[in-house]
Design a protein around this motif. Structure first.
Motif, mmCIF file in Angstrom:
data_model
loop_
_atom_site.group_PDB
_atom_site.id
_atom_site.type_symbol
_atom_site.label_atom_id
_atom_site.label_comp_id
_atom_site.label_asym_id
_atom_site.label_seq_id
_atom_site.Cartn_x
_atom_site.Cartn_y
_atom_site.Cartn_z
ATOM 1 N N LEU A 2 -5.508 54.726 24.626
ATOM 2 C CA LEU A 2 -5.498 53.638 23.648
ATOM 3 C C LEU A 2 -4.818 54.036 22.349
ATOM 4 O O LEU A 2 -4.225 53.197 21.670
ATOM 5 C CB LEU A 2 -6.934 53.191 23.358
ATOM 6 N N GLU A 3 -4.949 55.300 22.004
ATOM 7 C CA GLU A 3 -4.383 55.778 20.740
ATOM 8 C C GLU A 3 -4.037 57.245 20.900
ATOM 9 O O GLU A 3 -4.779 58.006 21.525
ATOM 10 C CB GLU A 3 -5.418 55.595 19.625
ATOM 11 N N GLN A 4 -2.881 57.649 20.346
ATOM 12 C CA GLN A 4 -2.496 59.051 20.414
ATOM 13 C C GLN A 4 -1.533 59.393 19.287
ATOM 14 O O GLN A 4 -0.865 58.521 18.747
ATOM 15 C CB GLN A 4 -1.839 59.377 21.754
ATOM 16 N N GLN A 5 -1.508 60.651 18.963
ATOM 17 C CA GLN A 5 -0.572 61.164 17.972
ATOM 18 C C GLN A 5 -0.299 62.615 18.306
ATOM 19 O O GLN A 5 -1.202 63.346 18.741
ATOM 20 C CB GLN A 5 -1.134 61.060 16.557
ATOM 21 N N ASN A 6 0.940 63.047 18.104
ATOM 22 C CA ASN A 6 1.328 64.415 18.377
ATOM 23 C C ASN A 6 2.360 64.834 17.345
ATOM 24 O O ASN A 6 3.432 64.233 17.275
ATOM 25 C CB ASN A 6 1.903 64.518 19.795
ATOM 26 N N GLU A 7 2.040 65.839 16.548
ATOM 27 C CA GLU A 7 2.964 66.336 15.534
ATOM 28 C C GLU A 7 3.194 67.821 15.751
ATOM 29 O O GLU A 7 2.247 68.591 15.879
ATOM 30 C CB GLU A 7 2.393 66.140 14.128
ATOM 31 N N LYS A 8 4.464 68.217 15.807
ATOM 32 C CA LYS A 8 4.844 69.627 15.901
ATOM 33 C C LYS A 8 5.671 69.952 14.671
ATOM 34 O O LYS A 8 6.544 69.177 14.275
ATOM 35 C CB LYS A 8 5.670 69.883 17.156
#
Length: 137
Positions: free
Chosen positions: A35-41
């Motif tokens: 439903l919701e996601q975030q990915n920061e590199k």
């Protein structure tokens, strides 16, 4: 670096081990929607991510680079994951991993394991003099 890789390996194993297993050969379950996601590199190697599934599961993790640019550079990782067991009870595990090891707490993890892992992680480690850090590429 080997300790970091080992810690990430252990995190994956615990996630697999703790996940509920259903044995149903007659029906297939549809995939669980995210439903919701975030990915920061980030360029320095740090990162953070999270996701929430439609079945109520969720996971978050954050890694920060410590001692950047030194021979003792490492990732300090913290996170948690949660799922619902076969009885509908929410199981939540929190963890941290750094250059001293991996410390999980909560869920079905025996308190003795969490205490032992925490005690070992608090011991000041002696440097591994036989290890040559690979060059930065």
């Amino acid at each position: 670096m080997i300790k970091i890789l080992f810690a990430l390996f252990v995190i994956c194993l615990i996630g697999i081990w703790a996940a509920p297993v259903e044995h149903s050969s007659t029906s297939t379950q549809p995939p669980i929607a995210i439903l919701e996601q975030q990915n920061e590199k980030h360029e320095d190697g740090s990162y953070n991510f999270y996701y929430h599934g439609e079945d109520g599961t969720h996971r978050r993790e954050e890694a920060v680079v410590r001692n950047a640019g030194t021979d003792h550079e490492f990732l300090e990782i913290s996170g948690s994951y949660s799922y619902f067991d076969a009885n509908g009870k929410e199981v939540t595990v929190t963890y941290k991993a750094d250059d001293h090891g991996f410390v999980p707490e909560g869920g079905d993890i025996l308190p003795q394991i969490s205490v032992a892992a925490k005690q070992v992680s608090e011991i000041v480690a002696q440097p591994d003099l036989d290890y040559d850090k690979p060059p930065n590429v």
